[in-house]
Structure formats: structure tokens, C-alpha cells
Motif scaffolding. Structure first.
Motif, PDB file in Angstrom:
ATOM      1  N   ALA A  88      -2.306   0.203   2.064  1.00  0.00           N
ATOM      2  CA  ALA A  88      -2.971  -0.242   3.068  1.00  0.00           C
ATOM      3  C   ALA A  88      -2.085   0.519   4.305  1.00  0.00           C
ATOM      4  N   LEU A  89      -0.964   0.133   4.237  1.00  0.00           N
ATOM      5  CA  LEU A  89       0.037   0.712   5.248  1.00  0.00           C
ATOM      6  C   LEU A  89      -0.023   2.242   5.371  1.00  0.00           C
ATOM      7  N   LEU A  90       0.520   3.100   4.243  1.00  0.00           N
ATOM      8  CA  LEU A  90       0.505   4.271   3.745  1.00  0.00           C
ATOM      9  C   LEU A  90      -0.856   4.996   4.392  1.00  0.00           C
ATOM     10  N   TYR A  91      -1.975   4.350   3.778  1.00  0.00           N
ATOM     11  CA  TYR A  91      -3.046   5.055   3.981  1.00  0.00           C
ATOM     12  C   TYR A  91      -3.757   5.035   5.459  1.00  0.00           C
ATOM     13  N   VAL A 136       0.802  14.446  13.675  1.00  0.00           N
ATOM     14  CA  VAL A 136       0.096  15.279  12.720  1.00  0.00           C
ATOM     15  C   VAL A 136       1.093  15.266  11.481  1.00  0.00           C
ATOM     16  N   ALA A 137       2.546  15.646  11.798  1.00  0.00           N
ATOM     17  CA  ALA A 137       3.639  15.755  10.897  1.00  0.00           C
ATOM     18  C   ALA A 137       3.886  14.086  10.402  1.00  0.00           C
ATOM     19  N   LEU A 138       3.795  13.077  11.321  1.00  0.00           N
ATOM     20  CA  LEU A 138       3.588  11.930  10.625  1.00  0.00           C
ATOM     21  C   LEU A 138       2.671  11.706   9.647  1.00  0.00           C
ATOM     22  N   ALA A 139       1.537  11.996   9.719  1.00  0.00           N
ATOM     23  CA  ALA A 139       0.391  11.948   8.689  1.00  0.00           C
ATOM     24  C   ALA A 139       0.990  12.641   7.487  1.00  0.00           C
ATOM     25  N   VAL A 144       3.483  12.204   1.508  1.00  0.00           N
ATOM     26  CA  VAL A 144       4.420  12.718   0.632  1.00  0.00           C
ATOM     27  C   VAL A 144       5.597  11.912   0.202  1.00  0.00           C
ATOM     28  N   ILE A 145       6.018  10.907   1.204  1.00  0.00           N
ATOM     29  CA  ILE A 145       7.083  10.042   0.837  1.00  0.00           C
ATOM     30  C   ILE A 145       7.094   9.329  -0.258  1.00  0.00           C
ATOM     31  N   PRO A 146       7.992   8.597  -0.819  1.00  0.00           N
ATOM     32  CA  PRO A 146       8.051   7.683  -2.136  1.00  0.00           C
ATOM     33  C   PRO A 146       7.295   6.285  -1.415  1.00  0.00           C
ATOM     34  N   ALA A 147       6.725   5.680  -2.345  1.00  0.00           N
ATOM     35  CA  ALA A 147       5.956   4.513  -2.030  1.00  0.00           C
ATOM     36  C   ALA A 147       6.853   3.423  -1.848  1.00  0.00           C
ATOM     37  N   GLU A 148       7.739   3.244  -0.866  1.00  0.00           N
ATOM     38  CA  GLU A 148       8.702   2.150  -0.579  1.00  0.00           C
ATOM     39  C   GLU A 148       8.550   1.799   0.567  1.00  0.00           C
TER      40      GLU A 148
END
Length: 191
Positions: A88-91, A136-139, A144-148
């Protein structure tokens, strides 16, 4: 607009600093904490942006309102799905950052095209383009970051501090540039 825009940028900087420093100074980098901080940042920042009633151009006012409402909506949704964890955080951050970043980029591009040579307006437009680009760069980074969870929360805190610094510098530059521009205009009109 630039005469009052510096204060709006400063308010946004303070909100970003509050979120960034809260994340940095707290050891709790769980997904739940990240969602809570993102929700607070998005809601308070969205309300601040939606309240830019000093903007005289109807198109700019509409863009600020849409951008603010997107922030509030993203924050409310984040609170609703608080138990959704890291996904939920990443999305949530990705979608919010993409939508508001594109809105800010479009607003900056539109302002730059419309106002051209006015130094204060050009500086404000450039700041919107930079903040939109960073958002946009944050998005993209969140996609692409690992799910951590520690990495995701820490990156959001870093983003907030970078945006806060950029907005604060832009705000003070606009404020301090206005008297010099006014003095130059007065000197030219008396000559």
C-alpha cells in the motif's frame, strides 16, 4: 503572483521539512509508520496547495486545486488502507507522486510559457518544474526499488527534505528578489 507565491512555497517547505525530519529522527521505519507519515504529508500539503486562492489566473488556480485535491485524496486513501503494509505504501506513493508530479510539471510549463520574461514568475515556474520533476522521479524510484519498508520510508523522508530545501531556497529567493526588482523598475521609470 510571484509577490505572494514566495509565502506559498515557504508553507510547502515547512510541511515537507516536518515530514522529512519526523521520518529521519524516528527509528520506526515500518510500512505502517511510512503510510501514516505519507498520509499526513499528502493531506496537509494538499490542503495548503488547494488553498492558493491568491493565484489570479483561472487555469493556474484550477491546476493548484486539482493538485491539492489529489494530495488530500491520496492521503485519505492511505489512511483507509493503512493496514495494507508495504504494498500500500509503495503503490500509494507511486500513484500520488506520478499524478501530482505531472500536474506540477504541467503547471510550471504553462506558467513559463505564459509569463516568459518576468523574473519572479519565471523563477516560480522553474521551481514548479523542478519540484514536479523530483516528484515524478520519486514515483519512478518507488516502482523500481526493492520491496523493503526501511528503504521505502527512508526514501520518502529524503524526498521530503530535498523538496523542503528546494522550496525554502526558492521562496526566500523570490522574497528577496522582489524588492530589488521593484527598485530597478522605480529607477527606470524616473530616468
Amino acid at each position: 503572483m510571484a509577490a505572494r507565491y514566495w509565502l506559498a512555497q515557504l508553507v510547502r517547505a515547512v510541511i515537507a521539512f516536518a515530514a522529512g525530519f519526523a521520518i529521519t529522527l524516528d527509528q520506526d521505519h515500518t510500512a505502517g509508520y511510512g503510510i501514516a507519515m505519507f498520509a499526513a504529508f499528502a493531506i496537509v500539503g494538499g490542503l495548503a496547495v488547494a488553498g492558493f486562492f491568491f493565484v489570479t489566473d483561472a487555469g493556474d488556480r484550477a491546476l493548484w486545486l486539482v493538485q491539492g485535491l489529489l494530495g488530500v485524496a491520496a492521503g485519505v486513501v492511505a489512511l483507509i488502507v493503512h493496514s495494507g503494509g508495504l504494498g500500500a505504501l509503495l503503490y500509494g506513493v507511486s500513484v500520488w507522486a506520478l499524478l501530482t508530479g505531472v500536474a506540477e510539471l504541467y503547471g510550471g510549463w504553462r506558467a513559463r510559457r505564459a509569463r516568459g520574461s518576468d523574473t519572479g514568475s519565471a523563477s516560480a515556474a522553474r521551481d514548479r518544474l523542478a519540484v514536479g520533476g523530483l516528484t515524478v522521479a520519486l514515483a519512478i524510484v518507488y516502482l523500481v526499488i526493492p520491496a523493503e519498508h526501511r528503504l521505502a520510508v527512508g526514501l520518502f523522508g529524503a524526498y521530503a527534505i530535498v523538496i523542503g530545501v528546494y522550496l525554502a531556497i526558492g521562496a526566500l529567493s523570490l522574497k528577496w528578489a522582489r524588492p530589488a526588482e521593484t527598485a530597478d523598475e522605480t529607477t527606470e521609470s524616473h530616468a
